[in-house]
Design an enzyme around this catalytic site. Structure first.
Site, PDB file in Angstrom:
ATOM      1  N   GLY A  20       0.785  -1.237   0.000  1.00 14.40           N
ATOM      2  CA  GLY A  20       0.000   0.000   0.000  1.00 14.40           C
ATOM      3  C   GLY A  20       0.812   1.281   0.000  1.00 14.40           C
ATOM      4  N   ILE A  97      -8.192  -9.670 -10.893  1.00 16.25           N
ATOM      5  CA  ILE A  97      -8.649  -9.164 -12.183  1.00 16.25           C
ATOM      6  C   ILE A  97     -10.153  -8.922 -12.092  1.00 16.25           C
ATOM      7  CG2 ILE A  97      -8.934  -9.720 -14.623  1.00 16.25           C
ATOM      8  CD1 ILE A  97      -6.262 -11.263 -14.413  1.00 16.25           C
ATOM      9  N   HIS A 114       1.036   0.451 -13.363  1.00 15.44           N
ATOM     10  CA  HIS A 114       1.736  -0.783 -13.730  1.00 15.44           C
ATOM     11  C   HIS A 114       3.235  -0.505 -13.818  1.00 15.44           C
ATOM     12  CE1 HIS A 114       2.082  -4.790 -15.405  1.00 15.44           C
ATOM     13  NE2 HIS A 114       2.959  -4.279 -16.250  1.00 15.44           N
ATOM     14  N   ASP A 150      -4.054  -4.877 -18.472  1.00 14.90           N
ATOM     15  CA  ASP A 150      -2.992  -3.881 -18.692  1.00 14.90           C
ATOM     16  C   ASP A 150      -3.005  -3.290 -20.106  1.00 14.90           C
ATOM     17  OD1 ASP A 150      -2.073  -4.317 -16.092  1.00 14.90           O
ATOM     18  OD2 ASP A 150      -0.733  -5.917 -16.710  1.00 14.90           O
ATOM     19  N   GLU A 179       6.677   5.727  -9.386  1.00 11.80           N
ATOM     20  CA  GLU A 179       5.227   5.488  -9.351  1.00 11.80           C
ATOM     21  C   GLU A 179       4.544   6.495  -8.441  1.00 11.80           C
ATOM     22  OE1 GLU A 179       3.868   1.455  -8.639  1.00 11.80           O
ATOM     23  OE2 GLU A 179       5.693   0.650  -9.510  1.00 11.80           O
TER      24      GLU A 179
HETATM   25  C1  GRF Z   1       3.567  -1.415  -7.531  1.00 10.53           C
HETATM   26  O1  GRF Z   1       4.812  -1.604  -8.111  1.00 10.53           O
HETATM   27  C2  GRF Z   1       2.492  -1.426  -8.577  1.00 10.53           C
HETATM   28  O2  GRF Z   1       2.872  -0.852  -9.782  1.00 10.53           O
HETATM   29  C3  GRF Z   1       2.297  -2.903  -8.754  1.00 10.53           C
HETATM   30  O3  GRF Z   1       2.366  -3.430  -7.462  1.00 10.53           O
HETATM   31  C4  GRF Z   1       3.172  -2.592  -6.646  1.00 10.53           C
HETATM   32  C5  GRF Z   1       2.359  -2.196  -5.463  1.00 10.53           C
HETATM   33  O4  GRF Z   1       3.098  -1.528  -4.493  1.00 10.53           O
HETATM   34  N1  GRF Z   1       1.117  -3.189  -9.511  1.00 10.53           N
HETATM   35  P1  GRF Z   1       2.361  -0.875  -3.243  1.00 10.53           P
HETATM   36  O5  GRF Z   1       1.437  -1.904  -2.634  1.00 10.53           O
HETATM   37  O6  GRF Z   1       1.633   0.338  -3.722  1.00 10.53           O
HETATM   38  O7  GRF Z   1       3.491  -0.523  -2.310  1.00 10.53           O
END
Ligand code: GRF
Length: 193
Positions: A20, A97, A114, A150, A179
């Site tokens: 999270g 999904i 992603h 995706d 991200e």
């Molecule tokens: C992230 O790298 C996201 O892109 C992928 O899973 C990871 C989740 O990380 N789908 P977090 O739970 O937000 O720390």
């Protein structure tokens, strides 16, 4: 997506399965003045998601559905989301999904992050596959969720250079930092802010 009018913030739900960190980051973003969103609900498929602790810390409601009986759980969840007038769903490390039925129900209102430069490296274990293929660059993508995995419209991407001594773990760490910057940017972008 429609331009934001007035000072009303978009009620948003974030779906998680694990740590999270993106959720935490989105909550912090939502508390800034420039944020068009307000996070009103956290959804997880996993009782053990570490990220669920942010519900308590930030006083946000949480709902857990295992999605083992997917159709039923999705129907219940749709009711909750509609009752709460949720207008944006952010998937953040959500490992289930969603069905076409669910996605069409919130058409154009579900985002996902992603850890690759889509359309390359859809699915799981992106960093390991990227390294195995000796790519020079990787990155992360925020996209609209469509029934195909995706594959929805790309909103924004960030490219990252791969280093000589990168491992999947090291790369994941660096991509995750990006991200955290990218998801808020994507949200501002879809609301033309
Ligand atoms: C992230 O790298 C996201 O892109 C992928 O899973 C990871 C989740 O990380 N789908 P977090 O739970 O937000 O720390």
């Amino acid at each position: 997506m429609a331009l934001l009018t007035g000072s009303k913030k978009i009620k948003t739900a974030v779906f998680i399965s694990g740590t999270g960190s993106n959720l935490k980051n989105l909550i912090q973003f939502s508390k800034t003045k420039k944020s068009p969103i307000l996070i009103d609900l956290i959804v997880s498929n996993n009782f053990k998601s570490k990220g669920l602790r942010f519900a308590k810390i930030f006083r946000i409601k949480k709902k857990i559905f295992t999605f083992k009986r997917k159709e039923l759980d999705e129907k219940k969840l749709i009711k909750i989301l509609e009752n709460k007038k949720i207008n944006l769903i952010c998937l953040a490390g959500f490992m289930k999904i969603l069905s076409r039925y669910f996605i069409e129900n919130f058409k154009g209102k579900i985002l996902n992050i992603h850890p690759s430069l889509l359309p390359n490296y859809k699915g799981l274990n992106t960093h390991a596959r990227v390294l195995l293929n000796k790519e020079k660059y990787t990155g992360c993508t925020v996209h609209l969720v469509s029934p195909k995995l995706d594959a929805g419209t790309i909103i924004i991407q960030k490219k990252i250079k791969i280093k000589k001594n990168d491992t999947p773990k090291k790369l994941a760490k660096r991509v995750l930092i990006e991200e955290h910057k990218l998801y808020p940017k994507a949200i501002l972008k879809i609301f033309n802010l």
